[in-house]
Write a protein that holds these residues in place. Structure first.
Motif, short mmCIF file in Angstrom:
data_model
loop_
_atom_site.label_atom_id
_atom_site.label_comp_id
_atom_site.label_asym_id
_atom_site.label_seq_id
_atom_site.Cartn_x
_atom_site.Cartn_y
_atom_site.Cartn_z
N PHE A 169 0.82 -1.21 0.00
CA PHE A 169 0.00 0.00 0.00
C PHE A 169 0.85 1.27 0.00
O PHE A 169 0.44 2.28 -0.58
N VAL A 170 2.01 1.21 0.60
CA VAL A 170 2.94 2.32 0.47
C VAL A 170 3.31 2.52 -1.00
O VAL A 170 3.32 3.65 -1.52
N ASP A 171 3.57 1.41 -1.70
CA ASP A 171 3.93 1.49 -3.12
C ASP A 171 2.77 2.02 -3.97
O ASP A 171 3.01 2.60 -5.04
N LEU A 172 1.55 1.82 -3.50
CA LEU A 172 0.38 2.34 -4.20
C LEU A 172 0.11 3.81 -3.87
O LEU A 172 -0.85 4.39 -4.37
N GLY A 173 0.94 4.38 -3.01
CA GLY A 173 0.80 5.80 -2.67
C GLY A 173 -0.07 6.09 -1.48
O GLY A 173 -0.39 7.26 -1.21
N MET A 174 -0.44 5.04 -0.73
CA MET A 174 -1.32 5.25 0.40
C MET A 174 -0.55 5.64 1.66
O MET A 174 0.62 5.31 1.82
N TYR A 175 -1.24 6.35 2.54
CA TYR A 175 -0.75 6.60 3.88
C TYR A 175 -1.18 5.43 4.78
O TYR A 175 -2.17 4.76 4.49
N ILE A 176 -0.43 5.22 5.86
CA ILE A 176 -0.71 4.11 6.77
C ILE A 176 -0.97 4.69 8.16
O ILE A 176 -0.12 5.40 8.71
N SER A 177 -2.14 4.37 8.72
CA SER A 177 -2.53 4.92 10.02
C SER A 177 -2.62 3.81 11.06
O SER A 177 -3.25 2.78 10.83
N PHE A 178 -1.99 4.05 12.20
CA PHE A 178 -1.99 3.08 13.29
C PHE A 178 -2.87 3.57 14.43
O PHE A 178 -2.91 4.76 14.74
N SER A 179 -3.57 2.61 15.03
CA SER A 179 -4.48 2.88 16.14
C SER A 179 -3.90 2.34 17.44
O SER A 179 -2.74 1.90 17.48
N GLY A 180 -4.71 2.29 18.47
CA GLY A 180 -4.27 1.76 19.75
C GLY A 180 -3.83 0.32 19.71
O GLY A 180 -3.13 -0.13 20.63
N VAL A 181 -4.21 -0.42 18.67
CA VAL A 181 -3.80 -1.81 18.57
C VAL A 181 -2.28 -1.95 18.58
O VAL A 181 -1.74 -2.93 19.08
N VAL A 182 -1.59 -0.94 18.05
CA VAL A 182 -0.13 -1.01 17.99
C VAL A 182 0.50 -1.02 19.39
O VAL A 182 1.66 -1.42 19.54
N THR A 206 -7.38 7.07 16.71
CA THR A 206 -7.93 6.26 17.80
C THR A 206 -8.96 5.25 17.31
O THR A 206 -9.10 4.19 17.90
N ASP A 207 -9.72 5.58 16.26
CA ASP A 207 -10.89 4.79 15.87
C ASP A 207 -11.87 4.71 17.04
O ASP A 207 -12.58 3.73 17.20
N CYS A 208 -11.88 5.76 17.87
CA CYS A 208 -12.75 5.76 19.04
C CYS A 208 -14.23 5.72 18.61
O CYS A 208 -14.57 6.22 17.54
N PRO A 209 -15.06 5.04 19.40
CA PRO A 209 -14.85 4.58 20.78
C PRO A 209 -14.22 3.19 20.91
O PRO A 209 -14.21 2.63 22.01
N PHE A 210 -13.70 2.64 19.82
CA PHE A 210 -13.17 1.28 19.84
C PHE A 210 -11.66 1.30 20.12
O PHE A 210 -10.99 2.29 19.95
N LEU A 211 -11.13 0.13 20.52
CA LEU A 211 -9.69 -0.16 20.51
C LEU A 211 -8.86 0.81 21.33
O LEU A 211 -7.84 1.31 20.87
N ALA A 212 -9.27 1.05 22.55
CA ALA A 212 -8.49 1.93 23.42
C ALA A 212 -7.08 1.38 23.60
O ALA A 212 -6.89 0.18 23.82
N PRO A 213 -6.07 2.24 23.51
CA PRO A 213 -4.69 1.78 23.65
C PRO A 213 -4.33 1.48 25.11
O PRO A 213 -5.03 1.90 26.03
N MET A 214 -3.24 0.74 25.29
CA MET A 214 -2.67 0.62 26.62
C MET A 214 -2.26 2.03 27.09
O MET A 214 -1.76 2.80 26.27
N PRO A 215 -2.50 2.37 28.34
CA PRO A 215 -2.93 1.55 29.47
C PRO A 215 -4.44 1.54 29.69
O PRO A 215 -4.88 1.17 30.78
N ASN A 216 -5.22 1.94 28.70
CA ASN A 216 -6.68 2.04 28.86
C ASN A 216 -7.44 0.96 28.12
O ASN A 216 -8.64 1.10 27.90
#
Length: 259
Positions: A169-182, A206-216
Protein backbone atom coordinates in the motif's frame (compact mmCIF):
# COMPACT_ATOMS: atom_id res chain seq x y z
CA UNK A 1 3.27 19.57 20.58
CA UNK A 2 0.29 19.06 18.27
CA UNK A 3 -1.48 15.83 17.29
CA UNK A 4 -4.13 14.97 14.70
CA UNK A 5 -6.53 12.09 15.35
CA UNK A 6 -7.32 11.01 11.80
CA UNK A 7 -10.19 8.63 12.57
CA UNK A 8 -12.93 9.14 15.16
CA UNK A 9 -16.59 8.21 15.61
CA UNK A 10 -17.68 10.64 18.30
CA UNK A 11 -21.24 10.67 16.98
CA UNK A 12 -21.75 7.22 18.50
CA UNK A 13 -23.98 6.95 21.56
CA UNK A 14 -20.92 6.19 23.71
CA UNK A 15 -20.31 9.96 23.78
CA UNK A 16 -23.88 11.16 24.32
CA UNK A 17 -23.39 12.12 27.96
CA UNK A 18 -20.01 13.84 28.10
CA UNK A 19 -18.80 15.04 24.71
CA UNK A 20 -17.81 18.53 26.00
CA UNK A 21 -15.59 16.88 28.64
CA UNK A 22 -14.14 14.55 26.01
CA UNK A 23 -13.28 17.61 23.96
CA UNK A 24 -11.55 19.30 26.87
CA UNK A 25 -9.40 16.20 27.35
CA UNK A 26 -8.36 16.02 23.71
CA UNK A 27 -7.43 19.69 23.85
CA UNK A 28 -5.33 19.08 26.96
CA UNK A 29 -3.59 16.18 25.16
CA UNK A 30 -2.60 18.47 22.28
CA UNK A 31 -5.08 17.17 19.70
CA UNK A 32 -5.69 20.17 17.48
CA UNK A 33 -7.48 18.55 14.53
CA UNK A 34 -9.73 15.51 14.10
CA UNK A 35 -11.12 13.70 11.07
CA UNK A 36 -14.52 12.14 11.70
CA UNK A 37 -15.20 9.05 9.64
CA UNK A 38 -18.64 7.96 8.48
CA UNK A 39 -20.09 4.45 8.29
CA UNK A 40 -23.28 5.29 6.37
CA UNK A 41 -24.58 8.38 4.56
CA UNK A 42 -27.49 8.77 6.98
CA UNK A 43 -24.96 9.86 9.63
CA UNK A 44 -23.99 12.92 7.62
CA UNK A 45 -26.27 15.50 9.27
CA UNK A 46 -25.38 14.21 12.74
CA UNK A 47 -21.65 14.51 12.03
CA UNK A 48 -22.22 17.96 10.53
CA UNK A 49 -23.93 19.07 13.72
CA UNK A 50 -20.94 17.98 15.81
CA UNK A 51 -18.58 19.81 13.45
CA UNK A 52 -20.72 22.91 13.94
CA UNK A 53 -19.87 22.71 17.65
CA UNK A 54 -16.19 21.89 17.23
CA UNK A 55 -14.39 23.82 14.47
CA UNK A 56 -11.33 21.55 14.75
CA UNK A 57 -13.41 18.69 13.31
CA UNK A 58 -13.34 17.81 9.61
CA UNK A 59 -15.18 14.78 8.30
CA UNK A 60 -15.82 12.19 5.62
CA UNK A 61 -18.88 10.62 4.06
CA UNK A 62 -19.21 7.08 2.80
CA UNK A 63 -20.47 3.55 3.39
CA UNK A 64 -18.63 1.03 5.56
CA UNK A 65 -17.93 -2.34 3.87
CA UNK A 66 -19.95 -4.19 6.52
CA UNK A 67 -22.97 -2.20 5.31
CA UNK A 68 -22.27 -2.94 1.64
CA UNK A 69 -25.26 -5.29 1.51
CA UNK A 70 -27.43 -2.15 1.66
CA UNK A 71 -25.66 -0.45 -1.27
CA UNK A 72 -27.93 1.08 -3.90
CA UNK A 73 -26.60 2.45 -7.22
CA UNK A 74 -28.21 5.84 -6.56
CA UNK A 75 -26.12 6.19 -3.41
CA UNK A 76 -23.08 6.98 -5.52
CA UNK A 77 -24.58 10.28 -6.58
CA UNK A 78 -25.99 10.89 -3.10
CA UNK A 79 -22.56 10.52 -1.49
CA UNK A 80 -21.06 12.72 -4.21
CA UNK A 81 -23.64 15.42 -3.54
CA UNK A 82 -23.20 15.23 0.23
CA UNK A 83 -19.42 15.47 -0.12
CA UNK A 84 -19.82 18.45 -2.43
CA UNK A 85 -22.23 20.21 -0.10
CA UNK A 86 -19.83 21.04 2.76
CA UNK A 87 -16.26 22.33 2.51
CA UNK A 88 -15.44 20.47 5.74
CA UNK A 89 -15.71 17.12 3.93
CA UNK A 90 -12.09 16.08 3.40
CA UNK A 91 -12.44 12.42 2.39
CA UNK A 92 -14.71 9.63 1.19
CA UNK A 93 -15.18 6.80 3.65
CA UNK A 94 -14.85 4.82 5.44
CA UNK A 95 -15.02 2.38 2.57
CA UNK A 96 -12.99 -0.69 1.69
CA UNK A 97 -13.29 -4.43 2.23
CA UNK A 98 -13.91 -6.63 5.28
CA UNK A 99 -13.79 -10.36 4.61
CA UNK A 100 -13.44 -11.21 8.31
CA UNK A 101 -17.02 -10.45 9.29
CA UNK A 102 -18.83 -10.71 5.93
CA UNK A 103 -18.65 -12.88 2.85
CA UNK A 104 -20.48 -10.66 0.34
CA UNK A 105 -17.26 -9.94 -1.52
CA UNK A 106 -18.85 -8.84 -4.80
CA UNK A 107 -21.16 -6.35 -3.09
CA UNK A 108 -18.31 -4.93 -1.07
CA UNK A 109 -16.07 -4.52 -4.10
CA UNK A 110 -18.86 -2.81 -6.04
CA UNK A 111 -19.50 -0.28 -3.26
CA UNK A 112 -15.74 0.25 -2.81
CA UNK A 113 -15.19 0.90 -6.51
CA UNK A 114 -18.09 3.35 -6.61
CA UNK A 115 -16.67 5.32 -3.68
CA UNK A 116 -13.20 5.38 -5.23
CA UNK A 117 -14.81 6.94 -8.26
CA UNK A 118 -16.43 9.65 -6.09
CA UNK A 119 -13.09 10.45 -4.46
CA UNK A 120 -11.43 10.67 -7.87
CA UNK A 121 -14.12 13.01 -9.19
CA UNK A 122 -13.76 15.28 -6.16
CA UNK A 123 -9.95 14.97 -5.93
CA UNK A 124 -10.10 14.02 -2.24
CA UNK A 125 -8.65 11.00 -0.44
CA UNK A 126 -10.34 7.78 0.61
CA UNK A 127 -10.39 6.31 4.11
CA UNK A 128 -9.95 2.57 3.64
CA UNK A 129 -11.04 -0.17 6.02
CA UNK A 130 -9.22 -3.40 5.20
CA UNK A 131 -9.65 -6.52 7.30
CA UNK A 132 -8.58 -9.94 6.04
CA UNK A 133 -8.78 -8.44 2.55
CA UNK A 134 -5.35 -7.05 1.72
CA UNK A 135 -4.95 -8.94 -1.57
CA UNK A 136 -8.37 -7.92 -2.87
CA UNK A 137 -7.96 -4.33 -1.70
CA UNK A 138 -4.60 -4.11 -3.45
CA UNK A 139 -6.14 -5.49 -6.66
CA UNK A 140 -9.06 -3.02 -6.59
CA UNK A 141 -6.74 -0.05 -6.03
CA UNK A 142 -4.24 -1.16 -8.67
CA UNK A 143 -7.02 -1.70 -11.22
CA UNK A 144 -8.52 1.70 -10.42
CA UNK A 145 -5.17 3.46 -10.69
CA UNK A 146 -4.50 1.82 -14.04
CA UNK A 147 -7.39 3.80 -15.51
CA UNK A 148 -6.12 7.24 -14.53
CA UNK A 149 -2.82 9.13 -14.85
CA UNK A 150 -2.93 10.19 -11.19
CA UNK A 151 -3.32 7.46 -8.54
CA UNK A 152 -6.00 7.70 -5.89
CA UNK A 153 -4.78 8.99 -2.54
CA UNK A 154 -5.91 7.90 0.87
CA UNK A 155 -5.18 6.11 4.10
CA UNK A 156 -5.23 2.51 5.24
CA UNK A 157 -6.96 3.17 8.53
CA UNK A 158 -6.45 1.19 11.75
CA UNK A 159 -3.79 -0.74 9.90
CA UNK A 160 -3.08 -4.30 11.10
CA UNK A 161 -1.32 -5.83 8.11
CA UNK A 162 2.10 -7.45 7.99
CA UNK A 163 5.18 -5.69 6.60
CA UNK A 164 4.79 -7.18 3.12
CA UNK A 165 1.20 -5.99 2.88
CA UNK A 166 2.22 -2.62 4.32
CA UNK A 167 4.74 -2.18 1.54
CA UNK A 168 2.08 -2.98 -1.08
CA UNK A 169 0.00 0.00 0.00
CA UNK A 170 2.94 2.32 0.47
CA UNK A 171 3.93 1.49 -3.12
CA UNK A 172 0.38 2.34 -4.20
CA UNK A 173 0.80 5.80 -2.67
CA UNK A 174 -1.32 5.25 0.40
CA UNK A 175 -0.75 6.60 3.88
CA UNK A 176 -0.71 4.11 6.77
CA UNK A 177 -2.53 4.92 10.02
CA UNK A 178 -1.99 3.08 13.29
CA UNK A 179 -4.48 2.88 16.14
CA UNK A 180 -4.27 1.76 19.75
CA UNK A 181 -3.80 -1.81 18.57
CA UNK A 182 -0.13 -1.01 17.99
CA UNK A 183 0.28 -0.62 21.77
CA UNK A 184 -0.97 -4.14 22.57
CA UNK A 185 1.58 -6.66 23.85
CA UNK A 186 0.68 -9.25 21.19
CA UNK A 187 0.91 -6.77 18.28
CA UNK A 188 4.40 -7.72 17.11
CA UNK A 189 3.39 -7.98 13.44
CA UNK A 190 1.76 -4.54 13.48
CA UNK A 191 4.74 -3.09 15.31
CA UNK A 192 7.04 -4.54 12.64
CA UNK A 193 4.91 -2.86 9.99
CA UNK A 194 5.10 0.44 11.88
CA UNK A 195 8.88 0.34 11.63
CA UNK A 196 8.93 0.32 7.81
CA UNK A 197 6.38 3.04 6.99
CA UNK A 198 8.16 6.09 5.53
CA UNK A 199 7.99 9.11 7.81
CA UNK A 200 6.01 11.07 5.22
CA UNK A 201 3.25 8.42 5.05
CA UNK A 202 2.61 7.79 8.73
CA UNK A 203 -0.63 8.76 10.50
CA UNK A 204 -2.15 8.16 13.94
CA UNK A 205 -5.73 7.60 15.03
CA UNK A 206 -7.93 6.26 17.80
CA UNK A 207 -10.89 4.79 15.87
CA UNK A 208 -12.75 5.76 19.04
CA UNK A 209 -14.85 4.58 20.78
CA UNK A 210 -13.17 1.28 19.84
CA UNK A 211 -9.69 -0.16 20.51
CA UNK A 212 -8.49 1.93 23.42
CA UNK A 213 -4.69 1.78 23.65
CA UNK A 214 -2.67 0.62 26.62
CA UNK A 215 -2.93 1.55 29.47
CA UNK A 216 -6.68 2.04 28.86
CA UNK A 217 -7.39 -1.16 26.97
CA UNK A 218 -10.95 -2.34 27.59
CA UNK A 219 -12.26 1.14 28.32
CA UNK A 220 -14.09 3.50 26.01
CA UNK A 221 -11.58 5.03 23.63
CA UNK A 222 -11.48 8.78 23.03
CA UNK A 223 -9.39 11.23 20.97
CA UNK A 224 -7.10 12.22 23.86
CA UNK A 225 -5.76 8.66 23.87
CA UNK A 226 -4.14 9.18 20.46
CA UNK A 227 -1.20 10.46 22.51
CA UNK A 228 -0.52 6.88 23.65
CA UNK A 229 -0.46 5.74 20.03
CA UNK A 230 2.07 8.45 19.19
CA UNK A 231 4.20 7.54 22.20
CA UNK A 232 4.30 3.86 21.23
CA UNK A 233 5.11 4.60 17.59
CA UNK A 234 7.93 6.91 18.64
CA UNK A 235 9.32 4.14 20.82
CA UNK A 236 9.02 1.53 18.04
CA UNK A 237 10.61 3.79 15.45
CA UNK A 238 13.33 5.08 17.75
CA UNK A 239 12.58 8.76 17.38
CA UNK A 240 11.59 11.55 19.76
CA UNK A 241 7.87 11.91 20.44
CA UNK A 242 7.93 15.56 19.37
CA UNK A 243 9.39 14.57 15.99
CA UNK A 244 6.79 11.89 15.39
CA UNK A 245 4.01 14.26 16.42
CA UNK A 246 5.26 16.86 13.95
CA UNK A 247 5.60 14.30 11.13
CA UNK A 248 2.15 12.78 11.61
CA UNK A 249 0.53 16.19 12.01
CA UNK A 250 2.06 17.49 8.79
CA UNK A 251 1.10 14.29 6.97
CA UNK A 252 -2.52 14.64 8.08
CA UNK A 253 -2.64 18.30 7.08
CA UNK A 254 -1.23 17.43 3.66
CA UNK A 255 -3.38 14.36 2.91
CA UNK A 256 -6.67 15.85 4.02
CA UNK A 257 -5.81 19.41 2.93
CA UNK A 258 -6.62 20.70 6.41
CA UNK A 259 -6.33 24.45 6.82
Amino acid sequence: MQLVDTHVHINFKDFNDDLPLVRSRWQEAGVTRLVHSCVKPSEFSQIQAIANQFPELSFAVGLHPLDAHTWQPEWQEEIFNLASSDRRVVAIGETGLDFYKAENKEQQILAFQAQLDIAHRLNIPVIIHCRDAAIATREVLAEFNHKYPEPITGVMHCWAGNPEETQWFVDLGMYISFSGVVTFKNAQTIQASAQIVPSDRLLIETDCPFLAPMPNRGKRNEPAFVLYVAQKLAEIRGEPLEQLAEETTQNALRLFKLV
